[in-house]
Design an enzyme around this catalytic site. Structure first.
Site, short mmCIF file in Angstrom:
data_model
loop_
_atom_site.label_atom_id
_atom_site.label_comp_id
_atom_site.label_asym_id
_atom_site.label_seq_id
_atom_site.Cartn_x
_atom_site.Cartn_y
_atom_site.Cartn_z
N ASP A 189 0.81 -1.22 0.00
CA ASP A 189 0.00 0.00 0.00
C ASP A 189 0.85 1.26 0.00
O ASP A 189 0.56 2.22 -0.73
CB ASP A 189 -0.94 0.02 1.21
CG ASP A 189 -2.23 -0.75 0.95
OD1 ASP A 189 -2.25 -1.56 0.00
OD2 ASP A 189 -3.20 -0.55 1.70
N ASN A 240 -4.94 -2.39 -4.64
CA ASN A 240 -6.16 -2.32 -3.84
C ASN A 240 -5.93 -1.43 -2.62
O ASN A 240 -6.46 -1.69 -1.53
CB ASN A 240 -6.62 -3.72 -3.41
CG ASN A 240 -8.06 -3.74 -2.92
OD1 ASN A 240 -8.81 -2.78 -3.11
ND2 ASN A 240 -8.45 -4.83 -2.28
N ASP A 272 -11.07 -2.14 11.27
CA ASP A 272 -10.04 -3.10 10.85
C ASP A 272 -9.72 -4.10 11.94
O ASP A 272 -9.06 -5.12 11.69
CB ASP A 272 -8.77 -2.37 10.41
CG ASP A 272 -8.92 -1.75 9.02
OD1 ASP A 272 -9.87 -2.11 8.31
OD2 ASP A 272 -8.09 -0.90 8.67
N GLU A 328 -11.43 -4.35 1.43
CA GLU A 328 -10.74 -5.10 0.38
C GLU A 328 -11.59 -6.24 -0.18
O GLU A 328 -11.43 -6.66 -1.31
CB GLU A 328 -9.40 -5.62 0.91
CG GLU A 328 -8.30 -4.58 0.98
CD GLU A 328 -8.37 -3.68 2.19
OE1 GLU A 328 -7.36 -3.02 2.48
OE2 GLU A 328 -9.42 -3.61 2.86
N HIS A 366 -5.59 -8.95 3.15
CA HIS A 366 -4.56 -9.10 4.18
C HIS A 366 -5.15 -9.34 5.56
O HIS A 366 -4.66 -10.16 6.34
CB HIS A 366 -3.66 -7.87 4.20
CG HIS A 366 -4.37 -6.57 4.39
ND1 HIS A 366 -3.90 -5.57 5.22
CD2 HIS A 366 -5.54 -6.07 3.89
CE1 HIS A 366 -4.72 -4.54 5.19
NE2 HIS A 366 -5.73 -4.82 4.39
N ARG A 367 -6.23 -8.63 5.91
CA ARG A 367 -6.78 -8.75 7.25
C ARG A 367 -7.52 -10.08 7.44
O ARG A 367 -7.55 -10.62 8.55
CB ARG A 367 -7.68 -7.57 7.58
CG ARG A 367 -6.95 -6.25 7.45
CD ARG A 367 -7.23 -5.28 8.56
NE ARG A 367 -6.44 -4.06 8.36
CZ ARG A 367 -5.20 -3.90 8.78
NH1 ARG A 367 -4.59 -4.87 9.44
NH2 ARG A 367 -4.55 -2.77 8.54
N LYS A 394 0.28 -6.53 1.74
CA LYS A 394 -0.42 -5.25 1.57
C LYS A 394 -0.08 -4.28 2.69
O LYS A 394 0.08 -3.08 2.46
CB LYS A 394 -1.92 -5.50 1.51
CG LYS A 394 -2.75 -4.28 1.16
CD LYS A 394 -4.21 -4.65 0.99
CE LYS A 394 -5.00 -3.52 0.35
NZ LYS A 394 -5.03 -2.30 1.14
#
Length: 420
Positions: free
Chosen positions: A56, A98, A300, A328, A377-378, A403
């Site tokens: 990112d 993204n 998040d 995302e 990623h999360r 990311k």
């Protein structure tokens, strides 16, 4: 084991003991990308230390370079930004993967460019809405078009912004507000920004933006909880030490809670300025997390909390989390789907709520269960926590953590977690 590549899978082996020790967090993605942009808009040299180096932030840095800003990387945790404060029209579309922060922030900032700029992303970004931001920019005289309501976006930069008043719908994302605020700091006249309605996704991130702007010399006055006035001061080059990423901290706080240990992330929870740090109090309550968790101001952290809730003593309902559908991936649907692969019905969507049917004695699957991560990623980092308690947990596409946290799997190994 080398770093996983796209398409690989990682099996997390339950450690069978409390996890402890200390881990080093990456720098905050949210602060790094704000600081990179503000440094680019400030004439002079700015040095950013403790910065995140990930997909990112790399997209942001490369886009700024394409618009004539010099961005150097002296080491793995620093950026040096040299700028005359101007943005040039890029010769080719700016591809931002993204990266939501880079896409929203640059869409606004490119109003200052000296010509047309096209901003685009990957297939996931092309499904993430940006129309509310374009509506706000139009009110300030900025011509920007996105025919689908999502990227790609074409901005007709005019080299500056006159100023004015604007209302903005921030119900889908606080990043729209942050984008306009940072642009307003470079306007030729004052800008007054007012929220349309009371809804705003993760208000704490607007506070992060205001703090970063003020650090770079902006004058911003809060007229009310939903209105701000930005004076036409411009920005000045400064140095900034970036704090560690609070969203990343939640994985290690949760890892300690799940295994009966405690992981030191190098900063006390109350020392973070990022809103996701509020999740620490809920993690500390495990296995007696509350029956209802309002997640709008720590979005998040919700995937982390949802995985933790799977082992809670009582069921947990997450409310105020509709915005997770436009991250995302659709994280509400993804969490419900993947947690229910572990045990049918473990998580369900109830409208825009997520309900976890908690089970402290949740058994391990009898055979390996490969959990999809949706290139998110999360999802990968939070679902991996299941493997600290359950055998046979396999995480698909583990490299997607690049990311925001390229060293995530190494950090788990550093705590003694075995990955196969």
């Amino acid at each position: 084991m080398s770093a996983p590549s796209r398409g690989d899978a990682v099996r997390v082996i339950p450690p069978g003991r409390p996890l402890g020790g200390r881990t080093t967090l990456p720098g905050s993605k949210s602060i790094t990308n704000r600081a990179l942009l503000l440094a680019a808009l400030a004439p002079g040299v700015s040095r950013l230390s403790g910065a995140l180096k990930s997909d990112d932030t790399r997209y942001m840095a490369q886009a700024l370079q394409a618009m004539g800003v010099t961005v150097e990387e002296p080491d793995a945790e620093r950026f040096t930004v040299r700028s005359d404060g101007r943005l040039r029209a890029a010769a080719a579309p700016l591809f931002l993967g993204n990266a939501g922060t880079a896409t929203r922030f640059l869409t606004a900032a490119c109003a200052l460019a000296d010509g047309e700029v096209v901003i685009d992303g990957d297939a996931h970004m092309r499904r993430r809405p940006i129309a509310p931001l374009l509506t706000a920019l139009a009110a300030l005289g900025v011509q920007a078009e996105a025919p689908t309501g999502c990227p790609p976006v074409t901005i007709q930069g005019r080299g500056g912004l006159e100023g004015g008043r604007v209302q903005i719908d921030a119900g889908l994302s606080s990043q729209y507000v942050s984008a306009v605020l940072m642009l307003a700091g470079r306007a030729e006249g004052p800008v007054e920004l007012t929220l349309r309605g009371s809804d705003i996704g993760a208000r704490g991130y607007v506070e992060l933006t205001l703090a970063a702007m003020r650090h770079f010399g902006a004058e911003v006055d809060a007229l009310s909880p939903s209105a701000w006035r930005v004076s036409p001061t411009g920005y000045r080059a400064v140095d900034l030490e970036i704090e560690p990423d609070a969203s990343a901290a939640t994985y290690f706080w949760a890892a300690g809670a799940l295994t009966g240990g405690e992981v030191d992330v190098g900063l006390s929870p109350d020392a973070f300025s990022q809103p996701d740090a509020k999740a620490h109090a809920l993690i500390a309550a495990f296995p007696h997390m509350p029956a209802e968790i309002e997640g709008s101001q720590m979005q998040d952290a919700v995937p982390t909390l949802a995985v933790l809730a799977a082992f809670n003593a009582t069921p947990v309902r997450f409310i105020g989390v509709a915005n997770l559908r436009v991250k995302e991936c659709d994280r509400l649907a993804a969490l419900a789907t993947e947690l229910s692969r572990v045990r049918p019905g473990l998580a369900i969507e109830d409208g825009d709520d997520l309900v976890i049917a908690s089970d402290p004695a949740l058994p391990s699957p009898e055979a390996p269960v490969r959990l999809a991560t949706y290139a998110d990623h999360r999802m990968a980092m939070s679902l991996a926590l299941l493997g600290l308690k359950l055998d046979n947990i396999v995480i698909d596409d583990p490299a997607c953590v690049a990311k925001t946290f390229p060293g995530y799997w190494d950090a788990l190994r550093g705590l003694g977690v075995e990955l196969a």
